[in-house]
Design a protein around this motif. Structure first.
Motif, mmCIF file in Angstrom:
data_model
loop_
_atom_site.group_PDB
_atom_site.id
_atom_site.type_symbol
_atom_site.label_atom_id
_atom_site.label_comp_id
_atom_site.label_asym_id
_atom_site.label_seq_id
_atom_site.Cartn_x
_atom_site.Cartn_y
_atom_site.Cartn_z
ATOM 1 N N ALA A 252 0.835 -1.201 0.000
ATOM 2 C CA ALA A 252 0.000 0.000 0.000
ATOM 3 C C ALA A 252 0.874 1.257 0.000
ATOM 4 O O ALA A 252 0.592 2.217 -0.732
ATOM 5 C CB ALA A 252 -0.931 -0.004 1.211
ATOM 6 N N ALA A 253 1.923 1.260 0.806
ATOM 7 C CA ALA A 253 2.823 2.415 0.848
ATOM 8 C C ALA A 253 3.524 2.610 -0.493
ATOM 9 O O ALA A 253 3.658 3.742 -0.980
ATOM 10 C CB ALA A 253 3.849 2.233 1.964
ATOM 11 N N LEU A 254 3.966 1.523 -1.110
ATOM 12 C CA LEU A 254 4.619 1.625 -2.418
ATOM 13 C C LEU A 254 3.633 2.071 -3.489
ATOM 14 O O LEU A 254 4.003 2.806 -4.413
ATOM 15 C CB LEU A 254 5.262 0.292 -2.786
ATOM 16 N N ALA B 37 11.290 2.571 -1.786
ATOM 17 C CA ALA B 37 11.330 3.987 -1.446
ATOM 18 C C ALA B 37 12.566 4.681 -2.011
ATOM 19 O O ALA B 37 12.513 5.861 -2.357
ATOM 20 C CB ALA B 37 11.279 4.156 0.063
ATOM 21 N N LYS B 38 13.681 3.974 -2.114
ATOM 22 C CA LYS B 38 14.881 4.592 -2.696
ATOM 23 C C LYS B 38 14.640 4.964 -4.156
ATOM 24 O O LYS B 38 15.040 6.039 -4.609
ATOM 25 C CB LYS B 38 16.077 3.642 -2.614
ATOM 26 N N ALA B 39 13.992 4.092 -4.884
ATOM 27 C CA ALA B 39 13.677 4.381 -6.286
ATOM 28 C C ALA B 39 12.714 5.556 -6.387
ATOM 29 O O ALA B 39 12.853 6.411 -7.265
ATOM 30 C CB ALA B 39 13.082 3.145 -6.959
ATOM 31 N N ILE C 83 1.763 6.340 -7.151
ATOM 32 C CA ILE C 83 0.755 7.326 -7.563
ATOM 33 C C ILE C 83 1.308 8.737 -7.437
ATOM 34 O O ILE C 83 1.077 9.583 -8.311
ATOM 35 C CB ILE C 83 -0.545 7.131 -6.748
ATOM 36 N N LEU C 84 2.055 9.004 -6.380
ATOM 37 C CA LEU C 84 2.684 10.312 -6.202
ATOM 38 C C LEU C 84 3.651 10.620 -7.341
ATOM 39 O O LEU C 84 3.678 11.734 -7.869
ATOM 40 C CB LEU C 84 3.408 10.382 -4.860
ATOM 41 N N VAL C 85 4.418 9.625 -7.746
ATOM 42 C CA VAL C 85 5.350 9.808 -8.865
ATOM 43 C C VAL C 85 4.588 10.070 -10.160
ATOM 44 O O VAL C 85 4.966 10.935 -10.951
ATOM 45 C CB VAL C 85 6.290 8.583 -8.997
#
Length: 109
Positions: free
Chosen positions: A17-19, A86-88, A24-26
């Protein structure tokens, strides 16, 4: 080289869900940069028609139409990759910010 037997544990639903939120933010950020970046780059308050004539218009369009979508797609793929995350997302958002600044600089030249 011998296998140490350590494997990465599977992602939990909360991690997915976090990814997904990061992806979506990206996508939203990429859309904003691709759409508003060129418009903000050529906007001019003091120009008669409101648009600045720029010598690098072809480069500006090239960055907005190919560079931004490629970075956005690569970032989303990196987020969903088993070793990504998250790094990506952070790297991709940073590159999108650099592309936005690049568009603004190209519009001013």
């Amino acid at each position: 080289m011998a296998d140490t037997g350590t494997t990465r544990p599977r992602r939990t639903p909360s991690e997915w869900a976090a990814l997904s939120v990061l992806a979506i933010l990206v996508l939203i950020t990429g859309g904003i940069v691709a759409t508003l970046g060129p418009l903000l780059a050529v906007a001019c308050d003091t120009c008669p028609d409101g648009v600045r004539a720029t010598d690098s218009a072809d480069t500006l369009v090239l960055v907005a139409r190919t560079g931004v979508p490629l970075v956005t797609a690569a970032t989303v793929a990196g987020i969903l990759h088993p070793r990504g995350g998250a790094k990506a997302a952070g790297t991709g958002l940073g590159v999108l910010a650099v592309l936005m600044v690049t568009l603004l600089v190209l519009g001013r030249t």
